[in-house]
Design an enzyme around this catalytic site. Structure first.
Site, short mmCIF file in Angstrom:
data_model
loop_
_atom_site.label_atom_id
_atom_site.label_comp_id
_atom_site.label_asym_id
_atom_site.label_seq_id
_atom_site.Cartn_x
_atom_site.Cartn_y
_atom_site.Cartn_z
N MET A 30 0.84 -1.20 0.00
CA MET A 30 0.00 0.00 0.00
C MET A 30 0.88 1.25 0.00
O MET A 30 0.41 2.34 0.32
CB MET A 30 -0.95 -0.01 1.20
CG MET A 30 -1.87 -1.23 1.18
SD MET A 30 -3.42 -0.98 2.05
CE MET A 30 -2.83 -0.58 3.67
N GLY A 31 2.17 1.08 -0.33
CA GLY A 31 3.07 2.23 -0.42
C GLY A 31 3.57 2.68 0.95
O GLY A 31 3.49 1.93 1.92
N HIS A 37 9.40 -3.43 3.67
CA HIS A 37 8.99 -3.67 2.28
C HIS A 37 10.21 -3.96 1.40
O HIS A 37 10.17 -4.81 0.50
CB HIS A 37 8.29 -2.43 1.70
CG HIS A 37 7.01 -2.07 2.38
ND1 HIS A 37 6.88 -0.96 3.18
CD2 HIS A 37 5.79 -2.65 2.36
CE1 HIS A 37 5.64 -0.88 3.63
NE2 HIS A 37 4.96 -1.89 3.16
N GLY A 149 5.16 -9.79 4.29
CA GLY A 149 5.86 -9.68 5.56
C GLY A 149 5.19 -10.50 6.64
O GLY A 149 3.96 -10.60 6.68
O1 PAF Z 1 -0.08 -5.68 3.67
C1 PAF Z 1 -0.52 -4.80 2.92
O2 PAF Z 1 0.13 -3.78 2.67
C2 PAF Z 1 -1.89 -4.97 2.28
O3 PAF Z 1 -2.77 -5.59 3.15
C3 PAF Z 1 -1.87 -5.70 0.93
C4 PAF Z 1 -1.36 -7.14 1.08
C5 PAF Z 1 -0.97 -4.96 -0.04
C6 PAF Z 1 -3.27 -5.78 0.34
O4 PAF Z 1 -3.80 -4.50 0.14
#
Ligand code: PAF
Length: 282
Positions: A30-31, A37, A149
């Site tokens: 989700m940025g 990440h 993660g």
């Molecule tokens: O973990 C996240 O950032 C979100 O839940 C995901 C897996 C990208 C789904 O929107």
């Protein structure tokens, strides 16, 4: 690294990579990317020939009183970090691209069992939103493997079950939690904490470590351990949402005979909700 927004552009890049015989890894996000990440991207680069990340703040997984509107959008910084980590393609769809008929008309993927309780109990509908968007993103990207993660332990279990139940030919890899030097698990939501809250935040992990030590030392009075955990957390400025001990694989509640367990907790510092987990292997 290329950034594409539409499904048609994405599919054309994926087709090129496929026709060149490349193994494709996918990291949905989700940025507001942090080192956690980037650890996913680094693992993806090591395991595949072509790495695709997505950034989509998925409205379907936010409750009515949650932080959808304030969730940080930091595209330019995210692009630089992804590029530096070796990501090949970034997909940044809009809500219109993902839900062209609106969210109310969207077919929902609901994973029974593991979506209930824990974060699913505190955030009704959250995991339906996650499994639905991840299913759609998987169908769009069609990766060979996807990385998530382990901080979102329940989310990982939900996705593993979805992939197994729906026979999706995708390998799911969990990647270890990345922590700050004081033990706080990295999270995009840590950015909401003020200086005092940030200083208090590692107590969550420290109190969990203390429960783990007691269990490792043979104390199986979970109710008493959780009562102590709650009062220690309160003393550190937190308000507990939940703390539970579950089987690390099935996520079924642990009992006094369980050996491979995970301690999961969520707690509020002010209005910020933090989650963490700890494997307890006896
Ligand atoms: O973990 C996240 O950032 C979100 O839940 C995901 C897996 C990208 C789904 O929107």
């Amino acid at each position: 690294m290329n950034t594409v927004q539409t499904l048609a552009q994405l599919r054309s890049c994926v087709a090129q990579a496929r026709s060149a015989g490349k193994r494709i890894a996918f990291v949905p996000t989700m940025g507001n990317l942090h080192a956690g990440h980037i650890a996913l991207i680094t693992q993806a680069v090591a395991r595949a020939d072509f790495v695709i990340a997505s950034i989509f703040v998925n409205p379907l997984q936010f409750g009515p009183n949650e932080d959808l509107d304030s969730y940080p959008r930091t595209l330019a910084a995210d692009q630089s970090k992804l590029e530096a980590a070796g990501c090949n393609l970034l997909f940044t769809p809009s809500a219109q691209d993902i839900y062209p008929n609106g969210m109310a008309q969207q077919t929902i993927v609901s994973v029974p069992g593991v979506s209930s309780g824990l974060c699913g109990g505190s955030r009704p509908g959250h995991f339906d939103g996650v499994s639905t968007v991840v299913c759609k993103l998987f169908n769009m990207v069609q990766p060979d493997l996807a990385l998530f993660g382990e901080k979102d332990y329940q989310q990982l279990a939900v996705i593993r079950k979805m992939v197994a139940d729906l026979n999706m030919p995708i390998e799911i890899c969990g990647v270890a939690i990345v922590r700050d030097s004081d033990g706080l698990a990295l999270s995009s939501r840590n950015g909401y904490l003020n200086a005092q809250q940030r200083a208090d935040a590692p107590a969550l992990q420290q109190c969990m470590q203390s429960v783990k030590t007691h269990i490792k030392n043979g104390n199986r009075d979970y109710a008493a351990l959780f009562a102590q955990f709650n009062s220690d957390l309160q003393a550190a400025g937190f308000r507990l949402d939940y703390v539970e001990l579950r089987d690390a694989l099935s996520l079924e509640p642990a009992d006094t005979d369980s050996r491979n367990m995970v301690l999961l907790a969520a707690a509020y510092l002010g209005t910020t909700r933090l989650i963490d987990n700890l494997i307890i292997d006896l």
